[in-house]
Structure formats: C-alpha cells, structure tokens
Scaffold this motif. Structure first.
Motif, mmCIF file in Angstrom:
data_model
loop_
_atom_site.group_PDB
_atom_site.id
_atom_site.type_symbol
_atom_site.label_atom_id
_atom_site.label_comp_id
_atom_site.label_asym_id
_atom_site.label_seq_id
_atom_site.Cartn_x
_atom_site.Cartn_y
_atom_site.Cartn_z
ATOM 1 N N MET A 109 0.818 -1.218 0.000
ATOM 2 C CA MET A 109 0.000 0.000 0.000
ATOM 3 C C MET A 109 0.852 1.270 0.000
ATOM 4 O O MET A 109 1.779 1.411 0.807
ATOM 5 N N PRO A 110 0.559 2.205 -0.905
ATOM 6 C CA PRO A 110 1.290 3.471 -0.941
ATOM 7 C C PRO A 110 1.027 4.294 0.313
ATOM 8 O O PRO A 110 -0.054 4.220 0.900
ATOM 9 N N VAL A 111 2.034 5.070 0.699
ATOM 10 C CA VAL A 111 1.941 5.927 1.876
ATOM 11 C C VAL A 111 1.762 7.377 1.424
ATOM 12 O O VAL A 111 2.562 7.885 0.636
ATOM 13 N N LEU A 112 0.711 8.017 1.922
ATOM 14 C CA LEU A 112 0.511 9.450 1.712
ATOM 15 C C LEU A 112 0.979 10.135 2.987
ATOM 16 O O LEU A 112 0.286 10.105 4.017
ATOM 17 N N LYS A 113 2.152 10.727 2.943
ATOM 18 C CA LYS A 113 2.776 11.301 4.141
ATOM 19 C C LYS A 113 2.684 12.816 4.113
ATOM 20 O O LYS A 113 3.278 13.471 3.247
ATOM 21 N N ALA A 114 1.933 13.375 5.053
ATOM 22 C CA ALA A 114 1.764 14.826 5.126
ATOM 23 C C ALA A 114 3.048 15.477 5.634
ATOM 24 O O ALA A 114 3.721 14.957 6.532
ATOM 25 N N THR A 115 3.392 16.625 5.059
ATOM 26 C CA THR A 115 4.557 17.374 5.519
ATOM 27 C C THR A 115 4.243 18.072 6.845
ATOM 28 O O THR A 115 3.078 18.222 7.234
ATOM 29 N N ALA A 116 5.303 18.535 7.528
ATOM 30 C CA ALA A 116 5.116 19.240 8.802
ATOM 31 C C ALA A 116 4.283 20.506 8.614
ATOM 32 O O ALA A 116 3.511 20.892 9.498
ATOM 33 N N THR A 155 2.134 11.803 11.076
ATOM 34 C CA THR A 155 3.050 11.923 12.200
ATOM 35 C C THR A 155 4.063 13.058 12.069
ATOM 36 O O THR A 155 4.636 13.491 13.078
ATOM 37 N N ALA A 156 4.302 13.564 10.857
ATOM 38 C CA ALA A 156 5.239 14.682 10.695
ATOM 39 C C ALA A 156 4.602 16.017 11.088
ATOM 40 O O ALA A 156 5.314 16.994 11.333
ATOM 41 N N ILE A 157 3.275 16.072 11.159
ATOM 42 C CA ILE A 157 2.578 17.293 11.563
ATOM 43 C C ILE A 157 2.676 17.421 13.080
ATOM 44 O O ILE A 157 2.418 16.452 13.806
ATOM 45 N N ALA A 159 2.050 17.664 16.919
ATOM 46 C CA ALA A 159 0.914 17.093 17.637
ATOM 47 C C ALA A 159 -0.148 18.138 17.967
ATOM 48 O O ALA A 159 -1.354 17.862 17.928
ATOM 49 N N ALA A 160 0.279 19.368 18.288
ATOM 50 C CA ALA A 160 -0.658 20.412 18.697
ATOM 51 C C ALA A 160 -1.342 21.093 17.509
ATOM 52 O O ALA A 160 -2.192 21.978 17.707
ATOM 53 N N THR A 161 -1.012 20.681 16.289
ATOM 54 C CA THR A 161 -1.648 21.238 15.088
ATOM 55 C C THR A 161 -2.797 20.342 14.662
ATOM 56 O O THR A 161 -2.631 19.128 14.543
ATOM 57 N N GLU A 162 -3.970 20.925 14.440
ATOM 58 C CA GLU A 162 -5.122 20.137 14.001
ATOM 59 C C GLU A 162 -4.841 19.536 12.625
ATOM 60 O O GLU A 162 -4.395 20.228 11.706
ATOM 61 N N ALA A 163 -5.085 18.242 12.487
ATOM 62 C CA ALA A 163 -4.812 17.550 11.226
ATOM 63 C C ALA A 163 -5.800 16.409 11.052
ATOM 64 O O ALA A 163 -6.186 15.749 12.025
ATOM 65 N N THR A 164 -6.193 16.156 9.807
ATOM 66 C CA THR A 164 -7.188 15.129 9.486
ATOM 67 C C THR A 164 -6.666 14.257 8.342
ATOM 68 O O THR A 164 -6.152 14.770 7.347
ATOM 69 N N GLY A 165 -6.851 12.940 8.493
ATOM 70 C CA GLY A 165 -6.446 12.038 7.416
ATOM 71 C C GLY A 165 -7.356 12.150 6.205
ATOM 72 O O GLY A 165 -6.911 12.469 5.100
ATOM 73 N N ILE A 166 -8.664 11.898 6.408
ATOM 74 C CA ILE A 166 -9.637 11.996 5.319
ATOM 75 C C ILE A 166 -10.858 12.778 5.786
ATOM 76 O O ILE A 166 -11.458 12.449 6.820
ATOM 77 N N HIS A 167 -11.219 13.802 5.052
ATOM 78 C CA HIS A 167 -12.472 14.553 5.249
ATOM 79 C C HIS A 167 -13.468 13.994 4.239
ATOM 80 O O HIS A 167 -13.240 14.068 3.032
ATOM 81 N N TRP A 168 -14.585 13.416 4.729
ATOM 82 C CA TRP A 168 -15.404 12.578 3.854
ATOM 83 C C TRP A 168 -16.911 12.834 3.998
ATOM 84 O O TRP A 168 -17.679 11.930 4.325
ATOM 85 N N LYS A 190 -3.844 16.696 18.498
ATOM 86 C CA LYS A 190 -5.070 17.206 17.874
ATOM 87 C C LYS A 190 -5.306 16.567 16.505
ATOM 88 O O LYS A 190 -5.950 17.157 15.644
ATOM 89 N N HIS A 191 -4.822 15.362 16.313
ATOM 90 C CA HIS A 191 -4.993 14.671 15.039
ATOM 91 C C HIS A 191 -6.246 13.798 15.068
ATOM 92 O O HIS A 191 -6.636 13.279 16.119
ATOM 93 N N GLN A 192 -6.870 13.613 13.887
ATOM 94 C CA GLN A 192 -7.996 12.694 13.749
ATOM 95 C C GLN A 192 -7.881 11.971 12.415
ATOM 96 O O GLN A 192 -7.397 12.520 11.428
ATOM 97 N N GLY A 193 -8.325 10.705 12.387
ATOM 98 C CA GLY A 193 -8.174 9.913 11.176
ATOM 99 C C GLY A 193 -9.191 10.266 10.107
ATOM 100 O O GLY A 193 -8.833 10.664 8.997
ATOM 101 N N VAL A 194 -10.487 10.104 10.431
ATOM 102 C CA VAL A 194 -11.565 10.400 9.487
ATOM 103 C C VAL A 194 -12.516 11.400 10.128
ATOM 104 O O VAL A 194 -12.867 11.269 11.313
ATOM 105 N N PHE A 195 -12.953 12.386 9.336
ATOM 106 C CA PHE A 195 -13.957 13.345 9.818
ATOM 107 C C PHE A 195 -15.091 13.418 8.803
ATOM 108 O O PHE A 195 -14.880 13.711 7.624
#
Length: 253
Positions: A109-116, A155-157, A159-168, A190-195
């Motif tokens: 599976m390909p990895v989509l890695k968000a930058t900081a 994980t590069a973002i 921790a205290a920055t709001e971040a979402t894997g998939i907005h769906w 402040k991370h969440q996987g799916v919103f």
C-alpha cells in the motif's frame, strides 16, 4: 416454461473457452513471478497487521494489463486515480471529486505522508470547505466515489496542530476501504483519522487507526461500518449525529 436444451447447457459448453488472453497472461505472469512462500512465523494474526499482510506480492495486476479499453458507462479515464507502491509526500489536500476512484496497490500500500507544514483540512478531502466553513456543495449530492488501499501518515505534523487524514462528507455508492491512519501519540495531540460531518453515507470497512485525539468523528444519516480497529487513540470513535448506522467487528485497544 420450456427452454431449448442448447440454451440450458450453453454455459457448460462455453465455460472453458471464455478467456480474455491479455488478462489471463497478466494473471499467469503475476502468479509465476511474484508469489513467494510466506512462513507461518512471519504472520502475526492481529487485525492491524492483517490489513497490510499480502503474500509477499509487490505488484498488482492493474499495473500489468494494457489500458486500451473504454468504459461503457464512463469514457473519462481520468476519474480513476491509481497510486503504485511508494511514499508520496503531500503538502496540501488531494481532492476526491464526484465519481472519482482513488486506488492504491493493495499488495504494497502506498503511503501518503503529510509534511510538517501541511496546508488543508484532510490529506484526502472529499469536499474542501469554503470561506466561512460551508461545503462547496451538498454532501447528499456527491455519489459514486471511493478511496482504498492506502496508508495515511500524519506523524510529521506537530501534535498540537489540528490535522485530518480523510475529510469525507459524501452520499451513497461511496466507500473508504483498506486504509491505515497513523497519527501522533504526543501530549496535546489534535490529530484525527476520518472526519464526516454530513451526508447520507455509504460503506466504511477495513480501517485501522493508530493514536490521535480521535480515531474517527462521524456525523451522517447512515453508513455501514465493518472491521474498524482503533489502537491507543484518546477517543476511538465520536458520533456527532446519525439516523441509523450499522456497526460490526469494531476493536478498541
């Protein structure tokens, strides 16, 4: 009602001959060249590992066949987005439009890695919010799309920055399938996987969530949800609202 004998036995007569050479050759090649034995000791059996364990096959049949046909119902091939194995560094949202299938190699599976400094709501965004927070169009009108076979790494973002894997926010005939979400485990996360905040929903299955403030935040009329695994999230799943959801095989650790 009577049917001629020839009609009744036609599948039996032709069954052995209904072979498409290009597909059969690609399949034979994959079986001969790409499959190697996997020892029983290398298989953990845990749910979060099962989603990524494939029998040591790195390629996928879709990469090998000749793409020369035209869909009878959708001649626009750009609505099928295929990602080969690899790590893709993402600095802004990948937008999933109406009738778009975003598919990764299920065997590696390909990895989509968000930058900081990632900019956007979700690494994959099904409906980017407009100024003021409104969706660009009603979620009940976004049909026929899917995302499957990915690792989404936040994980590069910080921790205290709001971040979402998939907005769906989405409608029927849509799905998220076979996706791993990796989030920070640091204090103040402040991370969440799916919103999902709106829509009439579709299918969510074979999703694995590691860490994060929320594994998933759900708010929609209805969804069918199966095989979700949450590991070390502060809150595994937060249900904003619903009309009627079906949950099966949910594991929280």
């Amino acid at each position: 009602m009577r049917f001629p004998a020839a009609v009744l036995f036609l599948p039996t007569i032709l069954g052995g001959k209904l072979v498409i050479p290009e597909i059969q050759n690609a399949y034979d090649s994959a079986v001969v060249n790409d499959v190697s034995p996997v020892s029983s000791s290398s298989v953990s059996g845990s749910e979060e590992n099962k989603i990524q364990e494939r029998a040591a096959i790195s390629t996928y049949w879709y990469e090998k066949i000749s793409h020369q046909g035209i869909s009878a119902f959708n001649a626009n091939g750009t609505t099928y987005k295929y990602f080969p194995a690899g790590t893709y560094v993402v600095s802004s949202s990948i937008v999933s439009y109406y009738a778009t299938n975003t598919v990764g190699n299920p065997n590696n599976m390909p990895v989509l890695k968000a930058t900081a400094g990632f900019s956007g709501f979700g690494v994959i965004d099904g409906a980017p919010c407009q100024t003021g927070g409104d969706l660009p169009h009603g979620a009940t009108n976004i049909f026929w799309r899917q995302v499957r076979n990915f690792v989404i790494d936040l994980t590069a973002i910080p921790a205290a920055t709001e971040a979402t894997g998939i907005h769906w926010p989405t409608a029927q005939a849509t799905s998220l399938q076979n996706i791993v979400f990796k989030m920070s485990s640091d204090e103040g996360i402040k991370h969440q996987g799916v919103f999902i905040e709106s829509g009439p929903g579709g299918i969510l299955n074979d999703l694995v969530f590691y860490d994060g403030l929320y594994g998933a935040v759900f708010g929609s009329q209805q969804f069918t949800v199966r095989n979700l695994t949450f590991s070390d999230a502060v809150t595994a799943s937060y249900q904003l609202w619903d009309w009627g959801w079906t949950y099966k095989s949910i594991s929280v650790r």
